[in-house]
Design a protein around this motif. Structure first.
Motif, PDB file in Angstrom:
ATOM      1  N   ASP A  31       2.240  -3.317   3.196  1.00 47.03           N
ATOM      2  CA  ASP A  31       0.871  -3.795   3.421  1.00 47.03           C
ATOM      3  C   ASP A  31       0.610  -5.070   2.629  1.00 47.03           C
ATOM      4  OD1 ASP A  31       0.217  -1.586   5.035  1.00 47.03           O
ATOM      5  OD2 ASP A  31      -0.540  -0.426   3.339  1.00 47.03           O
ATOM      6  N   ARG A  37       0.053  -1.339  11.371  1.00 44.27           N
ATOM      7  CA  ARG A  37      -0.396  -1.650  10.011  1.00 44.27           C
ATOM      8  C   ARG A  37      -1.416  -2.788  10.019  1.00 44.27           C
ATOM      9  NH1 ARG A  37       2.665  -0.321   5.336  1.00 44.27           N
ATOM     10  NH2 ARG A  37       4.348   1.138   5.774  1.00 44.27           N
ATOM     11  N   TYR A  96      -9.603  -4.992   4.988  1.00 39.98           N
ATOM     12  CA  TYR A  96      -8.795  -5.823   4.092  1.00 39.98           C
ATOM     13  C   TYR A  96      -8.681  -7.236   4.661  1.00 39.98           C
ATOM     14  CZ  TYR A  96      -7.405  -1.711   1.448  1.00 39.98           C
ATOM     15  OH  TYR A  96      -7.411  -0.588   0.667  1.00 39.98           O
ATOM     16  N   LYS A 128      -8.387   4.357   3.819  1.00 37.32           N
ATOM     17  CA  LYS A 128      -8.080   3.724   2.545  1.00 37.32           C
ATOM     18  C   LYS A 128      -9.184   2.735   2.202  1.00 37.32           C
ATOM     19  CE  LYS A 128      -3.111   4.000   3.168  1.00 37.32           C
ATOM     20  NZ  LYS A 128      -1.874   3.271   3.224  1.00 37.32           N
ATOM     21  N   ASN A 129      -9.573   2.731   0.935  1.00 36.40           N
ATOM     22  CA  ASN A 129     -10.580   1.769   0.524  1.00 36.40           C
ATOM     23  C   ASN A 129     -10.267   1.157  -0.826  1.00 36.40           C
ATOM     24  OD1 ASN A 129     -11.163   3.862  -1.196  1.00 36.40           O
ATOM     25  ND2 ASN A 129     -13.057   4.434  -0.171  1.00 36.40           N
ATOM     26  N   SER A 130      -9.054   1.347  -1.329  1.00 37.93           N
ATOM     27  CA  SER A 130      -8.655   0.794  -2.603  1.00 37.93           C
ATOM     28  C   SER A 130      -7.273   0.168  -2.465  1.00 37.93           C
ATOM     29  CB  SER A 130      -8.615   1.907  -3.646  1.00 37.93           C
ATOM     30  OG  SER A 130      -7.971   1.457  -4.808  1.00 37.93           O
ATOM     31  N   TYR A 131      -7.107  -1.000  -3.094  1.00 36.54           N
ATOM     32  CA  TYR A 131      -5.809  -1.654  -2.990  1.00 36.54           C
ATOM     33  C   TYR A 131      -4.705  -0.799  -3.590  1.00 36.54           C
ATOM     34  CZ  TYR A 131      -5.680  -3.078  -7.886  1.00 36.54           C
ATOM     35  OH  TYR A 131      -5.625  -3.084  -9.242  1.00 36.54           O
ATOM     36  N   ASN A 132      -5.054   0.154  -4.468  1.00 36.56           N
ATOM     37  CA  ASN A 132      -4.047   1.045  -5.039  1.00 36.56           C
ATOM     38  C   ASN A 132      -3.388   1.901  -3.976  1.00 36.56           C
ATOM     39  OD1 ASN A 132      -4.417   0.179  -7.701  1.00 36.56           O
ATOM     40  ND2 ASN A 132      -6.154   1.561  -7.972  1.00 36.56           N
ATOM     41  N   GLU A 133      -4.041   2.050  -2.826  1.00 36.70           N
ATOM     42  CA  GLU A 133      -3.491   2.852  -1.749  1.00 36.70           C
ATOM     43  C   GLU A 133      -2.639   2.032  -0.782  1.00 36.70           C
ATOM     44  OE1 GLU A 133      -6.509   5.270   0.092  1.00 36.70           O
ATOM     45  OE2 GLU A 133      -7.462   5.621  -1.836  1.00 36.70           O
ATOM     46  N   LEU A 134      -2.563   0.725  -0.996  1.00 39.34           N
ATOM     47  CA  LEU A 134      -1.715  -0.120  -0.156  1.00 39.34           C
ATOM     48  C   LEU A 134      -0.283  -0.057  -0.673  1.00 39.34           C
ATOM     49  CD1 LEU A 134      -3.917  -3.328   0.241  1.00 39.34           C
ATOM     50  CD2 LEU A 134      -3.664  -1.434   1.839  1.00 39.34           C
ATOM     51  N   ASP A 135       0.673  -0.001   0.244  1.00 38.76           N
ATOM     52  CA  ASP A 135       2.070  -0.007  -0.176  1.00 38.76           C
ATOM     53  C   ASP A 135       2.605  -1.442  -0.159  1.00 38.76           C
ATOM     54  OD1 ASP A 135       2.707  -0.597   2.491  1.00 38.76           O
ATOM     55  OD2 ASP A 135       3.419   1.427   2.924  1.00 38.76           O
ATOM     56  N   GLU A 157      -9.854  -1.444   8.296  1.00 37.57           N
ATOM     57  CA  GLU A 157     -10.324  -1.016   6.978  1.00 37.57           C
ATOM     58  C   GLU A 157     -10.959  -2.157   6.184  1.00 37.57           C
ATOM     59  OE1 GLU A 157      -7.079   1.031   5.092  1.00 37.57           O
ATOM     60  OE2 GLU A 157      -7.080   2.625   6.610  1.00 37.57           O
TER      61      GLU A 157
END
Length: 162
Positions: free
Chosen positions: A12, A44, A53, A2-9, A51
């Motif tokens: 996370d 997590r 973050y 994952k490299n975009s915050y859009n992919e964080l749930d 990654e």
């Protein structure tokens, strides 16, 4: 990866928010706050670190208790943007602990720095002996903070209300 915050749930984002508020939370306490078991929280957390973050953990220190009473915002302008000077300037900035942040900006100046010093006299010495000697510097304009209203490193979490 994952490299975009859009992919964080949501979990996370909650982990990141909790650690911003209290970076010394143990994995057990973090799991308790999230109402999850420890193993998935640990996984997590490791993934968020791997990654990038979570870049580091650090204490927030009261600068005034260390005798650092002055904060200056410094606009630096170059006369010539060609050649190696901008790159040399940026490399030199990395090694100067009094410079808390440096941004390459648009507008009349080329860089905006946040600088701390003990007092006005030590700041003056810093400007003369350090800033003016950096590669490429043509002009320096300082704005001194009279009173700090807010200072934070906490980022707003996407999708969360403040």
């Amino acid at each position: 990866m994952k490299n975009s915050y859009n992919e964080l749930d949501e979990v996370d984002l909650r982990i990141l928010a909790l650690l911003q508020d209290e970076g010394r939370l143990s994995n057990a306490r973090l799991a308790e706050r999230l109402k999850l078991s420890e193993t998935p929280v640990w996984r997590r957390l490791r993934r968020l670190e791997d990654e990038g973050y979570i870049k580091a953990y650090q204490a927030v220190i009261d600068r005034k208790k260390l005798g650092i009473g002055l904060v200056a915002f410094v606009r630096v302008t170059f006369a010539n943007h060609a050649g190696e000077q901008p790159h040399q300037f940026e490399e030199a900035i990395q090694r100067i602990p009094e410079i808390l942040s440096c941004h390459n900006v648009t507008g009349e100046s080329d860089y905006l720095l946040q600088v701390v010093a003990r007092d006005i006299e030590s700041y003056g010495d810093f400007v003369s002996t350090v800033l003016r000697r950096l590669p490429g510097v043509a002009e320096i304009h300082s704005s001194l903070s009279m009173r700090e209203i807010k200072s934070s490193n906490r980022l707003p979490m996407p999708g969360r209300q403040n």
